[in-house]
Design an enzyme around this catalytic site. Structure first.
Site, mmCIF file in Angstrom:
data_model
loop_
_atom_site.group_PDB
_atom_site.id
_atom_site.type_symbol
_atom_site.label_atom_id
_atom_site.label_comp_id
_atom_site.label_asym_id
_atom_site.label_seq_id
_atom_site.Cartn_x
_atom_site.Cartn_y
_atom_site.Cartn_z
ATOM 1 N N CYS A 119 0.821 -1.200 0.000
ATOM 2 C CA CYS A 119 0.000 0.000 0.000
ATOM 3 C C CYS A 119 0.867 1.267 0.000
ATOM 4 O O CYS A 119 1.699 1.455 -0.863
ATOM 5 C CB CYS A 119 -0.971 -0.060 1.183
ATOM 6 S SG CYS A 119 -2.424 0.987 1.029
ATOM 7 N N HIS A 120 0.705 2.124 1.005
ATOM 8 C CA HIS A 120 1.455 3.371 1.092
ATOM 9 C C HIS A 120 2.893 3.156 1.561
ATOM 10 O O HIS A 120 3.657 4.116 1.669
ATOM 11 C CB HIS A 120 0.738 4.362 2.012
ATOM 12 C CG HIS A 120 -0.482 4.966 1.391
ATOM 13 N ND1 HIS A 120 -1.672 4.269 1.248
ATOM 14 C CD2 HIS A 120 -0.706 6.193 0.871
ATOM 15 C CE1 HIS A 120 -2.568 5.047 0.682
ATOM 16 N NE2 HIS A 120 -2.015 6.219 0.430
ATOM 17 N N GLY A 121 3.288 1.924 1.831
ATOM 18 C CA GLY A 121 4.682 1.638 2.167
ATOM 19 C C GLY A 121 5.622 2.092 1.064
ATOM 20 O O GLY A 121 6.791 2.392 1.313
#
Length: 189
Positions: A119-121
């Site tokens: 995801c936003h990693g």
């Protein structure tokens, strides 16, 4: 399968499933997972958020659980770890401002150790400048960051994951089965 020592870098408002599921699943199969957050110690907690896909133009956000950290950020040495996990949520947005975090992330790429980001990693990977020439999936809103960091955005189904060398990425928590399976395959090499 030999047991690996895995570092998880997380923070407040990390995505609940993207933190708890890999933390528990990796431990369930015998790995040691040390979850850390800058400015916090073992026993401290981070707030999590539950991101859901309910038909709106983007995900909705609800309060999640408190996630207990089990290692001290200030005492860890990334050289002591075999792999890295970077959950998504809003935590990567501010963690990418911490130079110590970026240095840790770079270590895993320089040493060619397995890295799983979801995801936003990808925001953390982009800020660490480790995506040049790599295929990377993420939440679709992170596509510009992946591309600005020189990566190739993998536009895949929300339940899929992609592996590029030592890096396994996925768009969001519905990809856990594929993402964790691909990461565990790297851990078993």
């Amino acid at each position: 399968m030999s047991s690996k020592r895995i570092l998880m870098i997380t923070g407040d408002f990390t995505e609940d499933y993207e933190t708890m599921v890999p933390f528990q699943a990796l431990m369930a199969v015998g790995h040691q997972v040390d979850a850390v957050c800058p400015g916090k110690a073992s026993g401290d907690t981070v707030a999590t958020a539950i991101h859901d896909f309910e038909g709106d133009q983007t995900y909705s956000e609800k309060p999640g659980h408190r996630f207990a950290l089990n290692a001290d950020f200030e005492r860890i040495d990334p050289a002591d770890y075999d792999a890295l996990v970077v959950p998504g949520g809003r935590a990567p947005e501010y963690l990418r401002l911490n130079q110590d975090v970026l240095t840790m992330v770079r270590h895993f790429f320089e040493a060619n150790k397995p890295v799983a980001a979801i995801c936003h990693g990808a925001q953390l990977l982009a800020a660490a400048k480790v995506l040049e020439g790599r295929q990377c999936s993420a939440y679709p809103a992170c596509q510009p960051e992946v591309e600005l960091a020189g990566g190739h955005f993998a536009s895949i189904d929300v339940s899929d994951a992609v592996t590029d060398g030592n890096l396994v990425t996925a768009p969001a928590w519905p990809a856990h089965p594929a993402w964790l399976a691909q990461f565990m395959a790297l851990l078993n090499k």
